[in-house]
Write a protein that holds these residues in place. Structure first.
Motif, short mmCIF file in Angstrom:
data_model
loop_
_atom_site.label_atom_id
_atom_site.label_comp_id
_atom_site.label_asym_id
_atom_site.label_seq_id
_atom_site.Cartn_x
_atom_site.Cartn_y
_atom_site.Cartn_z
N PRO A 167 0.80 -1.23 0.00
CA PRO A 167 0.00 0.00 0.00
C PRO A 167 0.83 1.28 0.00
O PRO A 167 0.41 2.30 -0.53
CB PRO A 167 -0.82 -0.12 1.29
CG PRO A 167 -0.85 -1.57 1.60
CD PRO A 167 0.45 -2.12 1.12
N SER A 168 2.02 1.23 0.59
CA SER A 168 2.87 2.41 0.61
C SER A 168 3.60 2.62 -0.71
O SER A 168 4.18 3.68 -0.95
CB SER A 168 3.91 2.29 1.74
OG SER A 168 4.71 1.13 1.55
N CYS B 277 0.73 3.86 -6.17
CA CYS B 277 0.29 5.26 -6.26
C CYS B 277 -0.80 5.48 -7.31
O CYS B 277 -1.38 6.57 -7.35
CB CYS B 277 1.48 6.16 -6.62
SG CYS B 277 2.81 6.14 -5.41
N SER C 68 3.78 10.98 1.13
CA SER C 68 3.66 9.67 1.75
C SER C 68 4.52 9.60 3.00
O SER C 68 5.46 10.39 3.18
CB SER C 68 4.08 8.57 0.77
OG SER C 68 3.87 7.29 1.33
N ASN C 69 4.18 8.66 3.86
CA ASN C 69 5.02 8.30 5.01
C ASN C 69 4.90 6.80 5.19
O ASN C 69 3.84 6.28 5.54
CB ASN C 69 4.55 9.03 6.26
CG ASN C 69 5.47 8.80 7.45
OD1 ASN C 69 5.97 7.70 7.64
ND2 ASN C 69 5.71 9.83 8.23
N PHE C 70 5.98 6.11 4.92
CA PHE C 70 5.97 4.64 4.94
C PHE C 70 5.51 4.11 6.29
O PHE C 70 4.87 3.06 6.38
CB PHE C 70 7.37 4.13 4.62
CG PHE C 70 7.49 2.63 4.63
CD1 PHE C 70 7.09 1.88 3.54
CD2 PHE C 70 8.00 1.95 5.74
CE1 PHE C 70 7.20 0.50 3.54
CE2 PHE C 70 8.11 0.58 5.76
CZ PHE C 70 7.71 -0.16 4.66
N ALA D 85 0.22 4.61 8.25
CA ALA D 85 -0.79 4.15 7.29
C ALA D 85 -1.76 5.26 6.90
O ALA D 85 -2.35 5.24 5.82
CB ALA D 85 -1.57 2.96 7.86
N CYS E 191 -0.96 8.12 6.10
CA CYS E 191 -0.26 8.99 5.15
C CYS E 191 0.28 8.20 3.96
O CYS E 191 1.25 8.61 3.33
CB CYS E 191 0.86 9.75 5.84
SG CYS E 191 0.30 10.92 7.09
N TRP E 192 -0.33 7.07 3.65
CA TRP E 192 0.03 6.36 2.43
C TRP E 192 -0.61 7.06 1.23
O TRP E 192 -1.58 7.82 1.39
CB TRP E 192 -0.40 4.91 2.54
CG TRP E 192 0.50 4.11 3.45
CD1 TRP E 192 1.71 4.49 3.95
CD2 TRP E 192 0.24 2.81 3.98
NE1 TRP E 192 2.23 3.51 4.75
CE2 TRP E 192 1.36 2.46 4.79
CE3 TRP E 192 -0.80 1.90 3.86
CZ2 TRP E 192 1.45 1.24 5.46
CZ3 TRP E 192 -0.72 0.68 4.52
CH2 TRP E 192 0.38 0.35 5.32
N PRO E 193 -0.09 6.84 0.03
CA PRO E 193 -0.49 7.64 -1.13
C PRO E 193 -2.00 7.72 -1.36
O PRO E 193 -2.53 8.80 -1.65
CB PRO E 193 0.21 6.93 -2.29
CG PRO E 193 1.45 6.36 -1.68
CD PRO E 193 1.03 5.91 -0.31
N GLU E 194 -2.73 6.61 -1.25
CA GLU E 194 -4.16 6.65 -1.54
C GLU E 194 -4.91 7.57 -0.58
O GLU E 194 -5.82 8.30 -0.98
CB GLU E 194 -4.75 5.24 -1.48
CG GLU E 194 -6.24 5.22 -1.84
CD GLU E 194 -6.84 3.83 -1.80
OE1 GLU E 194 -8.00 3.70 -2.20
OE2 GLU E 194 -6.16 2.89 -1.36
N LYS E 195 -4.49 7.56 0.68
CA LYS E 195 -5.21 8.35 1.67
C LYS E 195 -4.92 9.84 1.52
O LYS E 195 -5.79 10.68 1.77
CB LYS E 195 -4.89 7.85 3.08
CG LYS E 195 -5.41 6.42 3.31
CD LYS E 195 -5.29 6.00 4.75
CE LYS E 195 -5.87 4.60 4.94
NZ LYS E 195 -5.79 4.17 6.36
#
Length: 474
Positions: free
Chosen positions: A177-178, A181, A396-398, A401, A403-407
């Motif tokens: 998920p991380s 994109c 993003s921030n690995f 969760a 701050c993952w790209p989809e959110k």
């Protein structure tokens, strides 16, 4: 309720002629109302201001003939009361300067943009987005997204255009998920108007194969994906659509031990051929020079053997000195100003990211480019084109969760749709109150567009090129 505002972002004068009012109810969907950009995680959209979708419940309860003329790229505040959210629908009938009529329901029964209904054989097509927060209906020309560059004059520099792009373009496969994109394939992105690709490749010291990666990770959990296969898709598209040009940013990432210099030699010797498909001159081109080609933006250093290319100017648009995590950074070569703030460490920092994007969009709207024969063109033609304005919506921030790209995209994308509809290139409405020039958005680099067929953000960016078309008519 506020009065309805109409923003005509087309090259055609439109007159609102008739308003019909109906009782409405929320359209059936996935539970609570959602916004123009949809996500599998619907709760993320609670703060979105793009309209909820409503369907007509009963017969007409009011009808009124009106006359509000809205010229090209003009805004009109009417005295028509906007629809009561979730309870009403107003049906608007517009007429163009040739007497053809078009109709749209506001809000619409769809969570996405709406194409106006053409009455009595009307020839044009218009796309509308209703922003409930401003009681504003934005009207765009419905561009043919697979060949939208065809409408832009050959003499405009590429940096003058409004260009939609995707961040980590090929990361649409099953992946962490991380890492993932994008929602749509490379071909789907191209067909729907994307014209800037962000590509990251892994370079080995003993092979010319370039695997596609996002940071240290492969873009797919189901097998390695390669740069050469991506290029086959791009080549097929531009051969079918020779009016189009694609900017491709290429960067070395991954765990391979190869160097930037090795990458540059692999790319030139194996992929760049004889210049038929690639534009590698290190200057910003005019659109007429690069139709049917890929414009190289290299985010890597060249091997010294390439320094003598193009009369000693080098090879490719130079993005090798890229400003890191920046609000408004200038590339070392001076060809672009970049907003690429990506270290979103907490969910509330997403709003900071959104404001940086709005500010950069306002900067992109300020420059003016002149066509041949227009006042000031001769002086401008002797100078270098203004730089690209590149704005990344991604972050993003690995380790977080939230701050993952989809959110992040679930909040950033609707907010930028709203800005482009309500405030972009509107005098005094930008964050810094800058002057408005051609109204370009620059290059807008996105995550998670095309999810469930939602391309509204791309349509909004492409739609702003009509402002350049208006100058062509003048």
């Amino acid at each position: 309720m506020a009065d309805l505002t109409i923003r005509n972002l087309t090259i055609t004068p439109l007159e609102l002629k008739l308003v019909e009012r109906f009782e409405g109810q929320p359209a059936s969907g996935r539970g609570s109302p959602v916004c123009s950009f949809t996500s599998r995680i619907s709760s993320l959209f609670s703060s979105c201001a793009v309209s909820t979708h409503v369907r007509i419940k009963s017969d007409e309860i009011d009808r009124c003939d009106v006359s509000f003329v809205v010229g090209p790229f003009e805004t009109c505040v009417t005295d028509v009361r906007a629809a009561d959210p979730g309870r009403e629908v107003i049906r608007l009938t517009f007429e163009d300067s040739d007497g053809y009529q078009y109709q749209v329901d506001v809000p619409s029964p769809s969570p996405r943009s709406t194409v106006m209904k053409r009455l009595d054989g009307a020839p044009n097509e218009y796309t509308t987005i209703y922003v409930q927060a401003g009681s504003c209906l934005a009207i765009f020309s419905s561009a043919n997204l697979s060949s939208w560059m065809r409408e832009v004059h050959d003499d405009y520099p590429l940096s003058a255009l409004s260009i939609p792009g995707t961040h980590n373009t090929p990361t649409y496969h099953l992946a962490l998920p991380s890492v993932r994109c994008q929602a749509a394939s490379v071909r789907e992105q191209l067909e729907n108007g994307v014209r800037f690709f962000d590509i990251r490749v892994n370079v080995s010291s003993d092979s010319s194969e370039l695997a596609l990666v996002h940071s240290a990770f492969p873009v797919s959990l189901t097998g390695t994906k390669y740069f050469k296969d991506l290029l086959d898709v791009v080549y097929a598209f531009i051969e079918a659509n020779p009016s189009e040009a694609l900017i491709m940013s290429i960067k070395r990432e991954g765990t391979g031990r190869g160097t930037d210099q090795q990458l540059s030699k692999i790319l030139k010797n194996r992929f760049y051929e004889d210049g038929r498909r690639w534009y590698t001159n290190p200057r910003i081109p005019k659109i007429g020079e690069v139709r049917g080609k890929i414009v190289l933006l290299r985010r890597h250093h060249n091997d010294p053997s390439l320094d003598g290319e193009w009369g000693g100017l080098g090879w490719g648009l130079d993005g090798s000195v890229w400003p890191d995590n920046c609000e408004d950074g200038l590339l070392g070569s001076g060809i672009a100003r970049v907003q690429d703030f990506y270290e979103v460490d907490q969910s509330h920092n997403i709003q900071k990211k959104i404001e940086f994007v709005r500010c950069h969009l306002e900067r992109a709207a300020e420059p003016v480019c002149q066509l041949p024969g227009s006042k000031g063109h001769q002086d401008q033609d002797r100078a270098a084109p203004h730089p690209f304005f590149v704005s990344f919506l991604s972050g993003s921030n690995f380790f977080n969760a939230n701050c993952w790209p989809e959110k992040i995209a679930a909040k950033a994308n609707p907010a930028i749709i709203e800005y482009l509809c309500l405030r972009h290139a509107a005098e005094g409405k930008g964050p810094a109150g800058r002057n408005v020039g051609d109204g370009s958005t620059g290059v807008v680099v996105t995550d998670w567009v095309g999810l469930d067929g939602d391309w509204d953000l791309i349509r909004c960016v492409v739609g702003w090129n009509a402002r350049l078309q208006l100058k062509q008519i003048d």
